[in-house]
Design an enzyme around this catalytic site. Sequence first.
Site, short mmCIF file in Angstrom:
data_model
loop_
_atom_site.label_atom_id
_atom_site.label_comp_id
_atom_site.label_asym_id
_atom_site.label_seq_id
_atom_site.Cartn_x
_atom_site.Cartn_y
_atom_site.Cartn_z
N ASP A 41 1.39 5.01 1.49
CA ASP A 41 1.01 6.00 2.49
C ASP A 41 1.68 7.32 2.16
O ASP A 41 2.82 7.35 1.70
CB ASP A 41 1.45 5.55 3.89
N ASP A 92 0.84 -1.19 0.00
CA ASP A 92 0.00 0.00 0.00
C ASP A 92 0.88 1.25 0.00
O ASP A 92 2.08 1.17 0.26
CB ASP A 92 -0.98 0.02 1.19
N ASP A 137 9.07 3.72 13.28
CA ASP A 137 9.74 2.71 14.10
C ASP A 137 11.17 2.41 13.63
O ASP A 137 12.14 2.75 14.30
CB ASP A 137 8.89 1.43 14.20
#
Length: 444
Positions: A76, A74, A152
């Site tokens: 983002d 996907d 992260d």
Amino acid sequence: MISWIKSKLTKHHQDCDGVSNDPVIIRRAEHGISRSNIDEPALKVLYRLHKAGYQACLVGGAVRDLLLGRHPKDFDVATDATPEQVNKLFRNSRLIGRRFRLAHIQFGRQIIEVATFRAPHGETHEEHHDESGRILRDNVYGEIHDDVWRRDFTANALYYNIADFSVIDYVGGVEDIANKRLRLIGDQETRYREDPVRMLRAIRFASKLDFSIDDTCRQAILELGPLLADIPASRLFEEVLKLFHSGHAEESFIALQEYNLLRYLFPDAMPSLEDPTTYAFVTLAMHSTDQRVRVDKPVTPAFLFAALLWVPVMKQTQVNVEAGMPYSLALQKAATKLISHQVRYVSIPKRFSTVMRDIWSLQTRFRHHSGRRAYSLLHHPKFRAAYDFLCLRANAGETDVDHCRWWTELQEKDPEQQKKILSAVEPGTSRRRNRPRRNKGGTH
Ligand code: ATP
Ligand code: MG
């Protein structure tokens, strides 16, 4: 491309903890990201934000995957436009999330998620985190260099800037990607405490991307694993789905054990996995799920959950049978006990636990090779899942291979032949005995 970047970047970002204020900009001609590999809807969103005067970057897994030459799952987008400004710009958008507002822009079946750059709070650490260090609020807008801190791993913190098609790297992520290294941004313990799910994400990315996790990170996970106990079971369910349904379940399963995390997800499965046959069976189930995902066949979490809890549920069933319960009741009670304990750790929506129960309860019915029972089994809505489960058990040496073979051959016959075989009188069954019988414990 990667080797070029390797040589170019070695002087930068040797500091493991740091987010540099001075990013490395990898220009259009110096990286391998081509717009032809970015889905059209993502490009549309990026261009429109840019034209409206906002900063617009592709971010996260998409940039990482494009640099690795993979097609992203996907796309983002991160921007300095607020969610409301994004919403105004796109008629096909809606705002989601109350605490953490995001815009979802819909293009047919594809959704492009647009997040506004976020900054750490100006508040004290205590106001921002709970007593174990878990992050509580993450809703203050900021600039791109602030946003990096919310990410992260360094590999997930790269920004592809639509203004000049460059990649912006504040954390040495490009170099880490080149070295196939997964590195948490900042102090490991603080970042894992902020969000313990990052430990599962580390395992997921290492398995999926074939990246290495360095020793300090490994040590931190081994020490902080118990923090997963505080994560809501529903969030762990989502994360387990990503771990097991992304085509790398087998490696993830092995890594979860290596990092001692499986016990916080499936505690009841743990003792049974010491037995080599059970271990082989569960690993085969993971392997077969991976194969299905790779050829786009449908998968259900019920199957793997059923595999993980199969031996524990059989053990409990046996205990119930010995206490005098008829077999099918013993199995249902055992299933209820195991499932209700399991959902305290990783939740299982009812639509899946129902299928788990079906898979389990159909296993004993495969011993009927003729008659009404066999016929109804063949036409049971969950026949296929239960049959696949039976064959995995057989392959792992957990049940007789002939059992599985018989049903395989039956399915290869045409419907007329199947009818003929199945209409034969079930051996040992006469009309006189056609009344309900007490089942004495199955064949397992
Ligand atoms: P995938 O290819 O599996 O989608 P991804 O890197 O895109 O991998 P997502 O879960 O889609 O992962 O998240 C998108 C991005 O958001 C990540 O790349 C990361 O930068 C950030 N992110 C997501 N979850 C976390 C988290 N728990 N802590 C910090 N950053 C996160
Ligand atoms: Mg993603």
